[in-house]
Design an enzyme around this catalytic site. Structure first.
Site, PDB file in Angstrom:
ATOM      1  N   ASP A 101       0.853  -1.191   0.000  1.00  0.00           N
ATOM      2  CA  ASP A 101       0.000   0.000   0.000  1.00  0.00           C
ATOM      3  C   ASP A 101       0.888   1.239   0.000  1.00  0.00           C
ATOM      4  O   ASP A 101       2.100   1.142   0.172  1.00  0.00           O
ATOM      5  CB  ASP A 101      -0.937   0.012   1.219  1.00  0.00           C
ATOM      6  CG  ASP A 101      -0.214  -0.292   2.513  1.00  0.00           C
ATOM      7  OD1 ASP A 101       0.958   0.121   2.671  1.00  0.00           O
ATOM      8  OD2 ASP A 101      -0.802  -0.953   3.384  1.00  0.00           O
ATOM      9  N   ASP A 104       9.383   3.889  13.111  1.00  0.00           N
ATOM     10  CA  ASP A 104       9.994   2.763  13.833  1.00  0.00           C
ATOM     11  C   ASP A 104      11.404   2.416  13.340  1.00  0.00           C
ATOM     12  O   ASP A 104      12.372   2.533  14.094  1.00  0.00           O
ATOM     13  CB  ASP A 104       9.074   1.528  13.839  1.00  0.00           C
ATOM     14  CG  ASP A 104       8.455   1.197  12.481  1.00  0.00           C
ATOM     15  OD1 ASP A 104       8.827   1.844  11.478  1.00  0.00           O
ATOM     16  OD2 ASP A 104       7.607   0.287  12.427  1.00  0.00           O
ATOM     17  N   ASP A 161       1.513   4.880   1.735  1.00  0.00           N
ATOM     18  CA  ASP A 161       1.196   5.777   2.846  1.00  0.00           C
ATOM     19  C   ASP A 161       1.783   7.145   2.541  1.00  0.00           C
ATOM     20  O   ASP A 161       2.872   7.268   1.990  1.00  0.00           O
ATOM     21  CB  ASP A 161       1.801   5.233   4.148  1.00  0.00           C
ATOM     22  CG  ASP A 161       1.290   3.837   4.453  1.00  0.00           C
ATOM     23  OD1 ASP A 161       0.061   3.665   4.546  1.00  0.00           O
ATOM     24  OD2 ASP A 161       2.123   2.912   4.575  1.00  0.00           O
TER      25      ASP A 161
END
Ligand code: ATP
Ligand code: MG
Length: 452
Positions: free
Chosen positions: A66, A147, A68
């Protein structure tokens, strides 16, 4: 390369801008809808970047799952730009731009949490977990809140350059999963990052950097604090995304698997040879294969298989201890195991209902006389139940394997062949001495379906 054993301190983050001519991402690799959103934000005067897996996977030459997007527009500002926009999330407020079934996620840059004026937008638990994370900031701050270094790469729609905040391109080239900042702090903020480290290491065929890996085993129990609904979503990404078997193995190495599925882990052995462990190998490799062949998969089947032997073992213990009939004990055991399981991983009810059906059919498939076998074929969960029976056959051998083979033949046979097969069983059971049903004293009633 000499930094490989270290984590990357936040203070050390140094932005590197890679101009268009020095990297391989072209707009052709980016979905039309993602480009539309990027351009619309840009034309309205906002900063707009493709970020995360989209950039990472394109740089690796893979197809992103996907796209983002990160922007300095607030969620409300995003909503004003797009009619097809929906704001979602509490812990982490996001805008979803909907294009039919395709959803483009737009996140506003996250900021730091130190400003007391912003405290109503942020919250931490006693052990440092971020409960709310809705302080907005600059792209630099946003990069520090991501992260892993390989996830902190931003593709700028204004000039098609890539902004690399944490040495992510180096780590991509060296195939290293490395947390940004102090690993222990980052895991305490969000323990799910431990699961993500394993997921990315397997999916991208990378190594978790030693400093990033070191605290995981000790901090694994922090996953108990994560809402079970989020754990359900994560467990599907771990086990039903194409590399379930390898991911399960690495989760075990880091003692993470038992945090997700304690009832399953109770059957783990040092040699990895228990029936439960054999079943996990069977069901996960078959799931991986089905995904590779674009066949449908159902989480209910996965959970039914994973929890089968734990339920059977519990049912056997219960018949022994309570004198319940095996059938009743089985129903109680099924309820108990599912009730325990949903505490850590909230399997939605529509799936637990299917899990029960698949389990009940295991018992019904042993009884094939009269019209029974024909009726079973019409059950909506028959195919799933049969698949589980075959896997059990591979694990157990013996009668179970023979039964599985019978059902395979029965499905393939034509009407006449099926009738013959059933008549053959009727004959065998008629020549047996009629058995008297022993009525065991009922001490414990099966509970009503408390979780379905
Ligand atoms: P994929 O979508 O292929 O699974 P991804 O990296 O895009 O991988 P997402 O869950 O879609 O993962 O998240 C998008 C980005 O948001 C990540 O790349 C990362 O920068 C950031 N992110 C997601 N979850 C976290 C988290 N728990 N902590 C910090 N940053 C996160
Ligand atoms: Mg993504």
């Amino acid at each position: 390369m000499n930094r490989d054993n270290k984590s990357r301190a936040i203070e050390d983050l140094k932005l590197e801008v890679i101009p268009r001519k020095a990297h391989g991402i072209s707009r052709k690799g980016i979905s039309e809808n993602a480009l539309k959103v990027l351009y619309r934000l840009h034309k309205a005067g906002y900063e707009a970047y493709l970020v995360g897996g989209g950039v990472r996977d394109l740089l690796l030459g893979r197809d992103p799952k996907d796209f983002d997007i990160a922007t300095n527009a607030t969620p409300d500002e995003v909503r004003k730009l797009f009619r097809n926009c929906r704001l979602v999330g509490r812990r982490f407020r996001l805008a979803h731009i909907l294009f039919g079934r395709d959803v483009i996620e737009v996140a506003t840059f996250r900021g730091h949490h130190t400003d007391p004026k912003k405290s109503k937008h942020t919250a931490r638990s006693e052990d440092g977990m971020l409960l709310r994370d809705n302080v907005y900031g600059s792209i630099d701050e946003d990069a520090q809140r991501r992260d892993f270094t390989v996830n902190a790469l931003y593709y700028n729609i204004a000039d098609f350059s890539i902004r690399d905040y944490a040495g992510g391109v180096d780590d991509l080239n060296n195939r290293i999963i490395r947390l940004i900042g102090d690993p222990e702090t980052r895991y305490r903020e969000d323990p799910v990052r431990m699961l993500r480290a394993v997921r990315f290491a397997v999916k991208l065929d990378m190594t978790i950097n030693p400093a990033t890996a070191a605290p995981i085993e000790t901090l694994a129990p922090l996953l108990q604090e994560i809402p079970s609904a989020r754990m359900f979503e994560e467990s599907l990404k771990l086990l039903q995304a194409g590399q379930g078997l390898a991911t399960y193995k690495m989760l075990r190495e880091y003692h993470l698997f038992e945090q997700l599925f304690p009832a399953v882990a109770a059957h783990f052995t040092e040699e990895h040879t228990s029936q439960t462990e054999q079943m996990l190998e069977q069901v996960l490799s078959s799931t991986d294969k089905r995904i590779a062949n674009s066949q449908r998969i159902n989480p209910a089947f996965l959970f039914a298989a994973m929890l089968w032997y734990p339920v059977v073992t519990r049912a056997e213990e219960m018949t022994f201890e309570s004198g319940l009939s095996y059938y009743d004990a089985f129903m109680v055991a099924a309820n108990d195991i599912l009730d325990e399981q949903v505490k850590t991983v909230a399997i939605p009810r529509r799936f637990t209902a299917m899990v029960r059906e698949i389990w009940q059919l295991q018992m019904r498939m042993t009884r094939r006389t009269g019209a029974r076998a024909f009726k079973l074929l019409d059950e909506s969960k028959f195919r799933a139940a049969f698949d589980l029976l075959e896997m059990r056959g591979a694990v157990e051998g013996g009668d179970t394997e023979v039964l599985g083979a019978w059902w395979r033949d029965f499905q393939r046979a034509d009407q006449g062949g099926r009738q013959k097969m059933v008549r053959a069983i009727n004959k065998v059971s008629n020549t047996r001495k009629p058995r008297r049903r022993k009525q065991a004293p009922r001490r414990r009633k099966p509970q009503s379906n408390s979780s379905s």
